[in-house]
Design an enzyme around this catalytic site. Structure first.
Site, PDB file in Angstrom:
ATOM      1  N   ASP A 134      -8.064  -5.494  -0.227  1.00  0.00           N
ATOM      2  CA  ASP A 134      -8.471  -6.329  -1.360  1.00  0.00           C
ATOM      3  C   ASP A 134      -8.096  -7.801  -1.168  1.00  0.00           C
ATOM      4  O   ASP A 134      -8.776  -8.690  -1.676  1.00  0.00           O
ATOM      5  CB  ASP A 134      -7.843  -5.807  -2.663  1.00  0.00           C
ATOM      6  CG  ASP A 134      -8.550  -4.556  -3.180  1.00  0.00           C
ATOM      7  OD1 ASP A 134      -9.730  -4.365  -2.853  1.00  0.00           O
ATOM      8  OD2 ASP A 134      -7.905  -3.771  -3.909  1.00  0.00           O
TER       9      ASP A 134
ATOM     10  N   HIS B 248       0.865  -1.181   0.000  1.00  0.00           N
ATOM     11  CA  HIS B 248       0.000   0.000   0.000  1.00  0.00           C
ATOM     12  C   HIS B 248       0.898   1.226   0.000  1.00  0.00           C
ATOM     13  O   HIS B 248       1.949   1.214   0.629  1.00  0.00           O
ATOM     14  CB  HIS B 248      -0.897   0.004   1.246  1.00  0.00           C
ATOM     15  CG  HIS B 248      -2.075   0.908   1.126  1.00  0.00           C
ATOM     16  ND1 HIS B 248      -1.989   2.257   1.337  1.00  0.00           N
ATOM     17  CD2 HIS B 248      -3.361   0.647   0.784  1.00  0.00           C
ATOM     18  CE1 HIS B 248      -3.180   2.793   1.141  1.00  0.00           C
ATOM     19  NE2 HIS B 248      -4.030   1.848   0.796  1.00  0.00           N
TER      20      HIS B 248
HETATM   21  C1  LIG Z   1      -7.921  -1.130  -1.697  1.00  0.00           C
HETATM   22  C2  LIG Z   1      -6.790  -0.774  -2.591  1.00  0.00           C
HETATM   23  O1  LIG Z   1      -6.940  -0.214  -3.640  1.00  0.00           O
HETATM   24  S1  LIG Z   1      -5.273  -1.208  -1.967  1.00  0.00           S
HETATM   25  C3  LIG Z   1      -4.201  -1.371  -3.362  1.00  0.00           C
HETATM   26  C4  LIG Z   1      -4.530  -2.595  -4.151  1.00  0.00           C
HETATM   27  N1  LIG Z   1      -3.467  -2.858  -5.130  1.00  0.00           N
HETATM   28  C5  LIG Z   1      -2.687  -3.944  -5.057  1.00  0.00           C
HETATM   29  O2  LIG Z   1      -2.828  -4.789  -4.190  1.00  0.00           O
HETATM   30  C6  LIG Z   1      -1.639  -4.067  -6.131  1.00  0.00           C
HETATM   31  C7  LIG Z   1      -0.327  -4.614  -5.599  1.00  0.00           C
HETATM   32  N2  LIG Z   1       0.383  -3.610  -4.833  1.00  0.00           N
HETATM   33  C8  LIG Z   1       1.114  -2.642  -5.444  1.00  0.00           C
HETATM   34  O3  LIG Z   1       1.273  -2.622  -6.675  1.00  0.00           O
HETATM   35  C9  LIG Z   1       1.725  -1.577  -4.581  1.00  0.00           C
HETATM   36  O4  LIG Z   1       1.972  -2.051  -3.292  1.00  0.00           O
HETATM   37  C10 LIG Z   1       0.850  -0.301  -4.543  1.00  0.00           C
HETATM   38  C11 LIG Z   1       0.610   0.201  -5.953  1.00  0.00           C
HETATM   39  C12 LIG Z   1      -0.497  -0.612  -3.880  1.00  0.00           C
HETATM   40  C13 LIG Z   1       1.507   0.790  -3.733  1.00  0.00           C
HETATM   41  O5  LIG Z   1       2.780   0.820  -4.088  1.00  0.00           O
HETATM   42  P1  LIG Z   1       3.782   2.055  -4.252  1.00  0.00           P
HETATM   43  O6  LIG Z   1       3.726   2.962  -3.113  1.00  0.00           O
HETATM   44  O7  LIG Z   1       3.573   2.662  -5.589  1.00  0.00           O
HETATM   45  O8  LIG Z   1       5.104   1.247  -4.141  1.00  0.00           O
HETATM   46  P2  LIG Z   1       5.945   0.614  -5.311  1.00  0.00           P
HETATM   47  O9  LIG Z   1       5.096  -0.039  -6.322  1.00  0.00           O
HETATM   48  O10 LIG Z   1       6.874   1.684  -5.760  1.00  0.00           O
HETATM   49  O11 LIG Z   1       6.700  -0.514  -4.502  1.00  0.00           O
HETATM   50  C14 LIG Z   1       7.819  -0.299  -3.619  1.00  0.00           C
HETATM   51  C15 LIG Z   1       8.631  -1.584  -3.588  1.00  0.00           C
HETATM   52  O12 LIG Z   1       7.852  -2.632  -3.047  1.00  0.00           O
HETATM   53  C16 LIG Z   1       7.614  -3.649  -4.032  1.00  0.00           C
HETATM   54  N3  LIG Z   1       6.203  -4.009  -3.977  1.00  0.00           N
HETATM   55  C17 LIG Z   1       5.167  -3.197  -3.615  1.00  0.00           C
HETATM   56  N4  LIG Z   1       4.020  -3.885  -3.674  1.00  0.00           N
HETATM   57  C18 LIG Z   1       4.351  -5.118  -4.082  1.00  0.00           C
HETATM   58  C19 LIG Z   1       3.591  -6.264  -4.328  1.00  0.00           C
HETATM   59  N5  LIG Z   1       2.269  -6.260  -4.167  1.00  0.00           N
HETATM   60  N6  LIG Z   1       4.237  -7.390  -4.732  1.00  0.00           N
HETATM   61  C20 LIG Z   1       5.569  -7.409  -4.886  1.00  0.00           C
HETATM   62  N7  LIG Z   1       6.350  -6.340  -4.668  1.00  0.00           N
HETATM   63  C21 LIG Z   1       5.741  -5.211  -4.277  1.00  0.00           C
HETATM   64  C22 LIG Z   1       7.923  -2.991  -5.364  1.00  0.00           C
HETATM   65  O13 LIG Z   1       8.311  -3.926  -6.342  1.00  0.00           O
HETATM   66  C23 LIG Z   1       9.046  -2.062  -4.994  1.00  0.00           C
HETATM   67  O14 LIG Z   1      10.224  -2.795  -4.835  1.00  0.00           O
HETATM   68  P3  LIG Z   1      11.633  -2.206  -5.321  1.00  0.00           P
HETATM   69  O15 LIG Z   1      11.816  -0.970  -4.490  1.00  0.00           O
HETATM   70  O16 LIG Z   1      12.567  -3.302  -5.019  1.00  0.00           O
HETATM   71  O17 LIG Z   1      11.466  -1.896  -6.761  1.00  0.00           O
HETATM   72  O1  LIG Z   2      -5.786   4.344  -0.224  1.00  0.00           O
HETATM   73  C1  LIG Z   2      -5.437   3.866  -1.313  1.00  0.00           C
HETATM   74  O2  LIG Z   2      -4.498   4.326  -2.014  1.00  0.00           O
HETATM   75  C2  LIG Z   2      -6.093   2.674  -1.858  1.00  0.00           C
HETATM   76  C3  LIG Z   2      -7.039   2.066  -0.886  1.00  0.00           C
HETATM   77  O3  LIG Z   2      -6.652   1.341  -0.004  1.00  0.00           O
HETATM   78  C4  LIG Z   2      -8.450   2.424  -0.996  1.00  0.00           C
HETATM   79  O4  LIG Z   2      -8.821   3.224  -1.857  1.00  0.00           O
HETATM   80  O5  LIG Z   2      -9.250   1.898  -0.208  1.00  0.00           O
END
Ligand SMILES: CC(=O)SCCNC(=O)CCNC(=O)[C@H](O)C(C)(C)COP(=O)(O)OP(=O)(O)OC[C@H]1O[C@@H](n2cnc3c(N)ncnc32)[C@H](O)[C@@H]1OP(=O)(O)O
Ligand SMILES: O=C([O-])CC(=O)C(=O)O
Length: 368
Positions: free
Chosen positions: A314, A262
């Protein structure tokens, strides 16, 4: 002039807006909704309470909650031509796109569309929330060659939503777990979809346009689309070992694992996910089948060990919806339907205290 070093990729940590609606307080580990802790609310309140809290600013009395329920029910009917338009979409269209189309089209039916007053916007928010169960479920049904289903106004709003999805009267436990999922999804400060809706609303554009943009934002698997991706992984893996193996293979390929991580909760589990995990346990106990819980716990352990990453909402909402009998393509549309309460509160707030969003860039192109 703003300096280039003010640039933060993805606006991480940037304060983009003032709001009295919600805050993720990472120090106190609380999700604050209009002064209340969302996790505390999830133990005592219903989704209808959250709708009132978000749109009116205070928790409702029993009579006010009942009035919210009645208002939503009075708005259940979707114009026939909106349903006709859904019929015209290519079969195989994702219900999220059906939902986006229906909300967009609904603008044309609003005879006071240009009235952005607080009163008109609130009425619009209740109208849209009332119509969303039919829009959402019937988008799915029409696109899957099923007849549209009518709401059952004798049930509470959220129980009716679940009834329309499954076609069965939910048990008290199922209805309360589904209601809790809606409550937990209802509002979360400034995720991408909320930011999108506020950016659109800031041009004085209308609520339908702002929500249409937000549906598109929420569809992506870095945001709401993750719940469907989680369930597809769990379903395809079939067993605990199969799931762990799949996750290991994905990690080797440096793929992201949906349902983990997150932008704001970096080093701990999303508190909403913990609540959905409790609901999953209840459903597993009731159905005498703990497979999905065992799979999820094994995945949770692996991700903590290998990546130091924790589940977001999620991750645990997905198996809960599966056990409630919800078809996978409805997971993200349900998230959006619930979040519409929060989004409308943000659109109202933006219209009431507006400043056009218009940021600048760090230019990396050529200059002759
Ligand atoms: C209710 C919601 O909407 S909650 C969000 C739902 N989305 C997901 O579950 C998708 C999977 N998760 C992700 O893609 C990310 O954790 C996000 C987009 C939610 C937030 O991430 P950001 O703040 O943008 O972090 P970012 O993607 O830059 O990740 C930082 C590091 O953690 C790693 N990382 C973050 N999330 C994940 C993941 N789910 N799986 C594997 N590695 C991950 C990245 O690869 C990165 O590693 P690095 O620094 O070695 O390159
Ligand atoms: O806060 C966020 O970026 C995503 C999330 O968990 C939500 O919308 O519930």
């Amino acid at each position: 002039m703003q300096k280039d070093d003010a640039f933060v990729p993805g606006l991480e940590g940037v304060i983009a807006s003032e709001t009295a609606i919600s805050l993720l307080d990472t120090e106190q580990e609380q999700i604050i909704i209009r002064g209340h802790d969302l996790i505390d609310l999830s133990a005592q309140k219903t989704y209808a309470d959250l709708v009132y809290l978000l749109l009116e600013g205070t928790l409702p009395s029993d009579a006010e909650r009942q009035a919210v329920e009645e208002t939503l029910k009075a708005n259940y009917k979707v114009p026939d031509t909106v349903t006709d338009i859904l019929q015209l979409l290519p079969k195989g269209t994702h219900p999220m796109d059906g939902q986006r189309t229906a909300i967009s089209v609904s603008a044309g039916y609003d005879t006071t569309l240009d009235d952005r007053s607080l009163e008109a916007n609130k009425k619009r928010a209740y109208d849209i929330l009332g119509q969303l169960p039919a829009i959402t479920v019937n988008s799915y049904r029409i696109l899957n060659q099923m007849e549209p289903i009518d709401p059952d106004p004798t049930l509470p709003y959220s129980a009716n939503f679940l009834y329309m999805i499954t076609g069965k009267q939910p048990t008290a436990l199922e209805a309360s777990i589904f209601d809790r999922s809606l409550l937990l999804y209802s509002e979360h400060e400034m995720p991408n979809s909320t930011f999108t809706s506020r950016v659109i609303a800031s041009t004085h554009s209308d609520m339908y346009g702002a929500l249409t943009g937000a549906v598109a934002s929420l569809k992506g698997d870095l945001h709401g689309g993750a719940n469907e991706a989680v369930m597809t992984m769990l379903r395809d893996a079939e067993s605990v070992d199969g799931f762990v193996h799949r996750l290991q293979e994905k990690l080797k390929r440096k793929e992201k694992i949906m349902g983990f991580g997150h932008r704001v909760y970096m080093k701990k589990m999303d508190p909403r996910a913990l609540k959905m995990k409790e609901s999953l346990k209840q459903l597993c106990d009731q159905q005498g089948d703990s497979l999905l819980l065992d799979m999820c716990e094994a995945g949770e352990e692996l991700m903590a060990q290998e990546k130091g990453l924790y589940p977001n909402l999620d991750y645990y909402a997905a198996p809960v919806y599966w056990m409630l009998g919800v078809p996978i393509p409805l997971y993200t549309p349900i998230f959006f339907s619930s979040r519409t309460a929060g989004l409308c509160a943000h659109i109202l707030e933006q219209h009431e205290n507006n400043r056009l969003f218009r940021p600048r860039v760090k230019y990396t192109g050529e200059r002759n």
